[in-house]
Design a protein around this motif. Structure first.
Motif, mmCIF file in Angstrom:
data_model
loop_
_atom_site.group_PDB
_atom_site.id
_atom_site.type_symbol
_atom_site.label_atom_id
_atom_site.label_comp_id
_atom_site.label_asym_id
_atom_site.label_seq_id
_atom_site.Cartn_x
_atom_site.Cartn_y
_atom_site.Cartn_z
ATOM 1 N N TYR A 202 26.781 -22.842 34.564
ATOM 2 C CA TYR A 202 27.476 -22.076 35.605
ATOM 3 C C TYR A 202 27.943 -23.062 36.657
ATOM 4 O O TYR A 202 27.157 -23.865 37.157
ATOM 5 C CB TYR A 202 26.537 -21.049 36.238
ATOM 6 C CG TYR A 202 27.102 -20.416 37.492
ATOM 7 C CD1 TYR A 202 28.108 -19.457 37.410
ATOM 8 C CD2 TYR A 202 26.639 -20.789 38.753
ATOM 9 C CE1 TYR A 202 28.650 -18.874 38.555
ATOM 10 C CE2 TYR A 202 27.161 -20.214 39.904
ATOM 11 C CZ TYR A 202 28.169 -19.253 39.795
ATOM 12 O OH TYR A 202 28.697 -18.691 40.937
ATOM 13 N N ARG A 203 29.240 -23.020 36.999
ATOM 14 C CA ARG A 203 29.800 -23.906 38.016
ATOM 15 C C ARG A 203 29.876 -23.144 39.333
ATOM 16 O O ARG A 203 30.714 -22.261 39.501
ATOM 17 C CB ARG A 203 31.188 -24.397 37.606
ATOM 18 C CG ARG A 203 31.219 -25.143 36.282
ATOM 19 C CD ARG A 203 32.511 -25.904 36.127
ATOM 20 N NE ARG A 203 32.525 -27.057 37.033
ATOM 21 C CZ ARG A 203 33.602 -27.832 37.224
ATOM 22 N NH1 ARG A 203 34.733 -27.556 36.604
ATOM 23 N NH2 ARG A 203 33.553 -28.854 38.035
ATOM 24 N N TYR A 204 29.003 -23.508 40.262
ATOM 25 C CA TYR A 204 28.975 -22.778 41.527
ATOM 26 C C TYR A 204 30.202 -23.059 42.389
ATOM 27 O O TYR A 204 30.558 -22.265 43.257
ATOM 28 C CB TYR A 204 27.693 -23.098 42.307
ATOM 29 C CG TYR A 204 27.563 -24.512 42.824
ATOM 30 C CD1 TYR A 204 28.166 -24.914 44.007
ATOM 31 C CD2 TYR A 204 26.809 -25.451 42.123
ATOM 32 C CE1 TYR A 204 28.032 -26.216 44.478
ATOM 33 C CE2 TYR A 204 26.668 -26.746 42.599
ATOM 34 C CZ TYR A 204 27.281 -27.121 43.768
ATOM 35 O OH TYR A 204 27.151 -28.403 44.230
ATOM 36 N N SER A 205 30.888 -24.186 42.142
ATOM 37 C CA SER A 205 32.055 -24.537 42.948
ATOM 38 C C SER A 205 33.238 -23.604 42.715
ATOM 39 O O SER A 205 34.088 -23.434 43.598
ATOM 40 C CB SER A 205 32.483 -25.978 42.662
ATOM 41 O OG SER A 205 32.804 -26.144 41.292
ATOM 42 N N ALA A 256 22.866 -24.724 32.370
ATOM 43 C CA ALA A 256 22.648 -25.520 33.575
ATOM 44 C C ALA A 256 23.358 -24.875 34.781
ATOM 45 O O ALA A 256 24.129 -23.930 34.639
ATOM 46 C CB ALA A 256 23.162 -26.937 33.359
ATOM 47 N N PHE A 257 23.079 -25.431 35.949
ATOM 48 C CA PHE A 257 23.684 -24.983 37.209
ATOM 49 C C PHE A 257 24.299 -26.223 37.822
ATOM 50 O O PHE A 257 23.608 -27.120 38.269
ATOM 51 C CB PHE A 257 22.590 -24.405 38.125
ATOM 52 C CG PHE A 257 23.105 -23.732 39.358
ATOM 53 C CD1 PHE A 257 23.315 -22.363 39.396
ATOM 54 C CD2 PHE A 257 23.359 -24.467 40.514
ATOM 55 C CE1 PHE A 257 23.778 -21.732 40.541
ATOM 56 C CE2 PHE A 257 23.816 -23.854 41.663
ATOM 57 C CZ PHE A 257 24.019 -22.478 41.676
ATOM 58 N N VAL A 258 25.643 -26.317 37.802
ATOM 59 C CA VAL A 258 26.317 -27.543 38.206
ATOM 60 C C VAL A 258 27.407 -27.247 39.221
ATOM 61 O O VAL A 258 27.780 -26.114 39.474
ATOM 62 C CB VAL A 258 26.943 -28.269 36.986
ATOM 63 C CG1 VAL A 258 25.876 -28.613 35.954
ATOM 64 C CG2 VAL A 258 28.026 -27.406 36.335
ATOM 65 N N ARG A 259 27.950 -28.343 39.776
ATOM 66 C CA ARG A 259 29.017 -28.205 40.770
ATOM 67 C C ARG A 259 30.278 -27.621 40.151
ATOM 68 O O ARG A 259 30.669 -27.994 39.091
ATOM 69 C CB ARG A 259 29.346 -29.570 41.401
ATOM 70 C CG ARG A 259 30.415 -29.512 42.477
ATOM 71 C CD ARG A 259 30.709 -30.890 43.019
ATOM 72 N NE ARG A 259 31.655 -30.833 44.088
ATOM 73 C CZ ARG A 259 32.992 -30.783 43.914
ATOM 74 N NH1 ARG A 259 33.502 -30.805 42.692
ATOM 75 N NH2 ARG A 259 33.797 -30.731 44.945
#
Length: 259
Positions: A202-205, A256-259
């Motif tokens: 998941y891209r939180y950005s 994962a949890f990435v930018r």
């Protein structure tokens, strides 16, 4: 404000910007993750995994669920399966990654028409299956001729310089490793960064859920090159090449949890 005061403010802003650029992206992701947990009480990755689990146990037109599918370790066996993909499958006679194998399962086993399979559903199921490989090591092998041929194609594509900017994967991820692209340095995707273990994520950005297929397509877009189609041979070839070079890496968290 006097000119000298403007200069002081400008210098302070530049200093803050420089400090922001030095923030470890993994540490920042952890911080953003914690903030999201505090405010929402649940992560987007958890919601998508739950959706994927529901889809996995949903019956298709054939009356079968995905538990009837073999993802490389036997029907319905998911523990560690994603960490061994891409790989050659005897039943289809081709190399498949997780996304492609899910598509095969939904169409060949469950009986869904290909045009009825939503990309969002494939991604959700990929998140669920990948979650069963957290803590496992990447273990991708080149045993069949088809795997070796696809690996060779992936290597060729990785080092090729094409498109309007005459660049390729290796331009950023070998030649300019450590140099900055915006606020983040280019990753060494063949070595210490072990970037294969970052996807699916998941891209939180930008609030998006991506598998490695989406990541590769986005990279092609970044270098002004036509994006390969989803589930296409170029994407599979690059995935196999990258996964093989990440053998032995431990999957810390999938998705994962990435930018």
């Amino acid at each position: 404000m006097r000119p000298k005061a403007w200069w002081v403010v400008g210098a302070a802003l530049l200093l803050l910007l420089g400090l922001a650029q030095e923030v470890d992206p993994r540490e920042e992701a952890k911080r953003q993750k914690e903030l999201l947990l505090q405010t929402a009480g649940i992560l987007p990755t958890e919601l998508v995994v739950q959706q994927g689990e529901e889809l996995f146990h949903r019956k298709g037109p054939s009356g079968k669920t995905m538990a009837e599918c073999d993802f490389g370790l036997g029907k319905g066996v998911l523990e560690g399966a994603a960490a061994r993909l891409p790989r050659y499958f005897l039943d289809t006679g081709r190399v498949e990654d997780l996304d492609h194998r899910i598509l095969t399962c939904m169409t060949k086993v469950q009986g869904f028409p290909k045009e009825a399979v939503k990309r969002s559903e494939v991604v959700a199921v990929a998140f669920y299956i990948a979650s069963k490989s957290t803590g496992h090591r990447i273990n991708v092998r080149l045993l069949f001729p088809q795997e070796k041929e696809l690996y060779a194609l992936g290597e060729k594509l990785f080092y090729a310089r094409t498109g309007a900017r005459d660049v390729g994967c290796a331009t950023c991820h070998v030649t300019y490793v450590g140099k900055r692209a915006g606020v983040l340095p280019y990753a060494d995707v063949l070595g210490k960064d072990q970037s294969w273990t970052h996807w699916p994520a998941y891209r939180y950005s930008n609030d998006q859920t991506w598998t490695m297929q989406d990541r590769i397509r986005a990279c092609y877009g970044n270098i002004a090159h036509p994006q390969p189609d989803l589930y296409s041979l170029p994407i599979l070839a690059l995935e196999l090449f990258l996964a093989y070079h990440n053998n032995g890496a431990v999957v810390e968290e999938w998705p994962a949890f990435v930018r």
